[in-house]
Structures are given as structure tokens and as C-alpha cells.
Design a protein around this motif. Structure first.
Motif, short mmCIF file in Angstrom:
data_model
loop_
_atom_site.label_atom_id
_atom_site.label_comp_id
_atom_site.label_asym_id
_atom_site.label_seq_id
_atom_site.Cartn_x
_atom_site.Cartn_y
_atom_site.Cartn_z
N UNK A 42 0.80 -1.18 -0.02
CA UNK A 42 0.10 -0.09 0.11
C UNK A 42 0.92 1.32 0.08
N UNK A 43 2.02 1.19 0.46
CA UNK A 43 3.22 2.11 0.21
C UNK A 43 3.49 2.66 -1.05
N UNK A 44 3.22 1.73 -2.02
CA UNK A 44 3.42 1.89 -3.59
C UNK A 44 4.82 2.10 -3.89
N UNK A 45 5.66 0.93 -3.56
CA UNK A 45 7.20 1.28 -3.73
C UNK A 45 7.33 0.95 -5.03
N UNK A 46 8.49 1.37 -5.66
CA UNK A 46 8.93 1.32 -6.86
C UNK A 46 9.77 0.06 -7.05
N UNK A 47 10.40 -0.53 -6.05
CA UNK A 47 10.91 -1.73 -6.02
C UNK A 47 10.91 -2.36 -4.51
N UNK A 48 10.84 -3.85 -4.49
CA UNK A 48 10.67 -4.66 -3.37
C UNK A 48 11.96 -5.53 -3.37
N UNK A 49 12.56 -5.41 -2.18
CA UNK A 49 13.77 -6.20 -2.06
C UNK A 49 13.29 -7.16 -1.08
N UNK A 50 13.47 -8.70 -1.25
CA UNK A 50 13.42 -9.72 -0.61
C UNK A 50 14.56 -9.99 0.00
N UNK A 51 14.87 -9.83 1.33
CA UNK A 51 16.11 -10.06 2.21
C UNK A 51 15.69 -11.19 3.11
N UNK A 52 16.60 -12.25 2.75
CA UNK A 52 16.58 -13.58 3.78
C UNK A 52 17.67 -14.16 4.15
N UNK A 53 17.65 -15.36 4.92
CA UNK A 53 18.85 -16.32 5.18
C UNK A 53 19.30 -16.75 4.12
N UNK A 54 20.44 -16.94 3.84
CA UNK A 54 21.31 -17.98 2.62
C UNK A 54 22.71 -18.45 3.09
N UNK A 55 23.03 -19.44 2.55
CA UNK A 55 24.29 -19.94 2.84
C UNK A 55 25.49 -19.18 2.48
N UNK A 56 25.25 -18.14 1.67
CA UNK A 56 26.33 -17.05 1.24
C UNK A 56 25.80 -15.83 0.89
N UNK A 57 26.77 -14.72 0.96
CA UNK A 57 26.28 -13.59 0.84
C UNK A 57 25.95 -13.12 -0.92
N UNK A 58 24.55 -13.27 -1.13
CA UNK A 58 24.49 -13.10 -2.70
C UNK A 58 23.37 -12.21 -3.06
N UNK A 59 23.62 -11.33 -3.99
CA UNK A 59 22.79 -10.52 -4.44
C UNK A 59 21.89 -11.13 -5.72
N UNK A 60 20.73 -11.01 -5.74
CA UNK A 60 20.02 -11.33 -6.78
C UNK A 60 19.22 -10.27 -7.52
N UNK A 61 20.41 -9.44 -8.35
CA UNK A 61 20.05 -8.02 -8.70
C UNK A 61 18.77 -8.08 -9.85
N UNK A 62 18.61 -9.32 -10.70
CA UNK A 62 17.99 -9.44 -11.87
C UNK A 62 16.66 -10.38 -11.25
N UNK A 63 16.94 -11.09 -10.33
CA UNK A 63 15.73 -12.04 -9.90
C UNK A 63 16.15 -13.62 -9.71
N UNK A 64 15.51 -14.53 -9.68
CA UNK A 64 15.91 -15.69 -9.69
C UNK A 64 14.54 -16.75 -9.39
N UNK A 65 14.82 -18.04 -9.46
CA UNK A 65 13.54 -19.11 -9.40
C UNK A 65 14.03 -19.85 -8.27
N UNK A 66 12.91 -20.14 -7.53
CA UNK A 66 13.00 -21.05 -6.53
C UNK A 66 11.70 -22.15 -6.56
N UNK A 67 12.00 -23.30 -6.00
CA UNK A 67 10.95 -24.51 -5.87
C UNK A 67 11.18 -25.24 -4.73
N UNK A 68 9.87 -25.92 -4.49
CA UNK A 68 9.74 -26.50 -3.24
C UNK A 68 9.46 -28.24 -3.71
N UNK A 69 10.15 -28.68 -4.63
CA UNK A 69 10.00 -30.08 -4.99
C UNK A 69 10.42 -30.76 -4.14
N UNK A 70 11.73 -30.28 -3.31
CA UNK A 70 12.33 -31.12 -2.34
C UNK A 70 11.50 -31.09 -1.00
#
Length: 234
Positions: A42-70
Motif C-alpha cells: 500500500x506504500x506504493x514502492x517502486x522496488x521490493x527487496x526480499x532479504x532472507x537467510x542464505x548459505x552465502x552473501x549473494x545479490x539476486x539483482x535481476x531475480x531468480x527461481x525457487x522451488x519446493x520440489x524437495x
């Protein structure tokens, strides 16, 4: 400029398809997450950053794909441009699912932060995210201690409850304390580094956090789950 944040936990059980028969148990948690994302968008952002835990410090500046098949379900989610080969860690994948569930179709990027990332660098990351667009929102994924009860993944640790209580108080007040990284690691608190990134993004004399709401604070499986909504002053 930082305009809003939603703080959510990132267990794959948030997906009803993964939780299956246990899905109704987490309906209040999903509803709180929906409310936090609604307020953030509702704050009408131009960009949303999803920040979360991961095994390494990594930027997904274009995006990425995730799955739950496991986890036995054929569910695939995307963040941003859905760049093939850019595999999101589970925490960011749950964040991407929440964004899709909320109907967000605008630009989104991801930042994975490992549990060893020190406070100054977390804060620096937050400042950089805040300045990455004119109106920036953060979806911050992570959990409290996984040692709240004897049936918790890490068994019971009497330090877990006061640790989580201090985090909950910080989320409710809009001022997160500097969380001890070693203690957070011992308590298996995956949200420590993502929360510190949020603290860096929101720490501004010009626009301090004016509204902070703690929407959920519980440990249904012995793991601390928090949902919060933050927005700065106008």
C-alpha cells in the motif's frame, strides 16, 4: 528511500501444499503475513527487496527461481525476471511465494545474507538497499530461535525465550537492537542477519520509523515466528 517493510518467517510450511494436513494450524500466521504485505504494498514502492537467510552473501539483482520440489510438491516461484540458473535459497523462495500471493507484479530483487554476516556490513547493506530506488520496500524473511521447546529442532535452550522476546519488542517499537551474532547462531535464529539489514535500511534521522506493528509472535513448533509491519514518517 525506504517506504515500508514487512517482516515474516520463512518456513516452507507456510505453503499449504507443503503443510498438507497441518495447513490450518498456520492459517493465523498466513493471515498476519498477508496483512503485513498488504500494508507494505500500500506504500506504493517502486522496488521490493526480499532479504532472507542464505548459505552465502549473494545479490539476486535481476531475480531468480525457487522451488519446493524437495518438500514433495511441484511448486515453482520466481522473483523479478525469473532468471534461469539463479536458484533462490529457501528463505527467498518463500518470500517470492508471499509476493506472488499478494499479487505484486512490480520490480523485485533479492539479497541473501548468511548467519555470520557482521552487524556493520548488514547495516551497510541496508543503507544500500534504501538508496537503490526512489521508493523502496523490504520484505524481510527469517525466524527466531529454533530452541524454544524440547520438541523444537534444536531442543530446549532457556536463553531462547528471552532472546525472542527482545526481538519481538524491537519489531514492535520500530527499533531493532544490535543482535549478538554468536548467540543467534547458538539459538539457530535464522532471522538475525536479515533483521539487521532492515535496521540499517530503516535507520534514518530524516525518516525514522513512525509506525511499527507486531502482528504475530508465537512458536507453534518450538521456533520463534514473528510478523511485523513498519513504515516511516512522512
Amino acid at each position: 528511500m525506504f517506504v515500508a517493510a514487512a517482516v515474516c518467517p520463512c518456513p516452507p510450511l507456510l505453503l499449504p501444499e507443503v503443510a498438507v494436513g497441518a495447513a490450518p494450524e498456520l492459517d493465523p500466521l498466513r493471515e498476519a503475513c498477508d496483512e503485513a504485505l498488504f500494508a507494505m504494498l500500500a506504500a506504493e514502492p517502486d522496488l521490493v527487496w526480499v532479504v532472507g537467510p542464505g548459505p552465502e552473501h549473494r545479490l539476486f539483482d535481476r531475480g531468480g527461481v525457487g522451488g519446493f520440489q524437495g518438500f514433495g510438491v511441484d511448486v515453482t516461484v520466481g522473483l523479478g525476471e525469473r532468471v534461469e540458473g539463479e536458484m533462490l535459497p529457501p528463505g527467498l523462495a518463500v518470500g517470492a511465494w508471499l509476493l506472488e500471493r499478494a499479487g505484486w507484479e512490480g520490480p523485485a530483487k533479492g539479497l541473501a545474507v548468511p548467519d555470520y554476516l557482521e552487524w556493520p556490513l548488514c547495516r551497510e547493506n541496508g543503507v544500500e538497499l534504501r538508496e537503490s530506488a526512489e521508493r523502496v520496500a523490504l520484505l524481510v524473511m527469517g525466524e527466531g530461535s529454533a530452541r524454544r521447546t524440547v520438541k523444537a529442532p534444536g531442543y530446549l535452550d532457556e536463553r531462547a525465550e528471552p532472546f525472542d522476546a527482545s526481538v519481538a519488542a524491537g519489531l514492535a517499537s520500530g527499533r531493532l537492537p544490535q543482535v549478538d551474532a554468536e548467540l543467534a547462531f547458538e539459538l539457530m535464529a535464522s532471522g538475525r542477519a536479515p533483521w539487521q539489514v532492515l535496521a540499517g535500511a530503516a535507520d534514518s534521522d530524516e525518516q525514522p520509523v513512525a509506525s511499527a506493528r507486531l502482528l504475530y509472535d508465537d512458536a507453534p513448533y518450538g521456533v520463534g515466528y514473528f510478523v511485523a509491519s513498519w513504515s516511516p514518517g512522512v
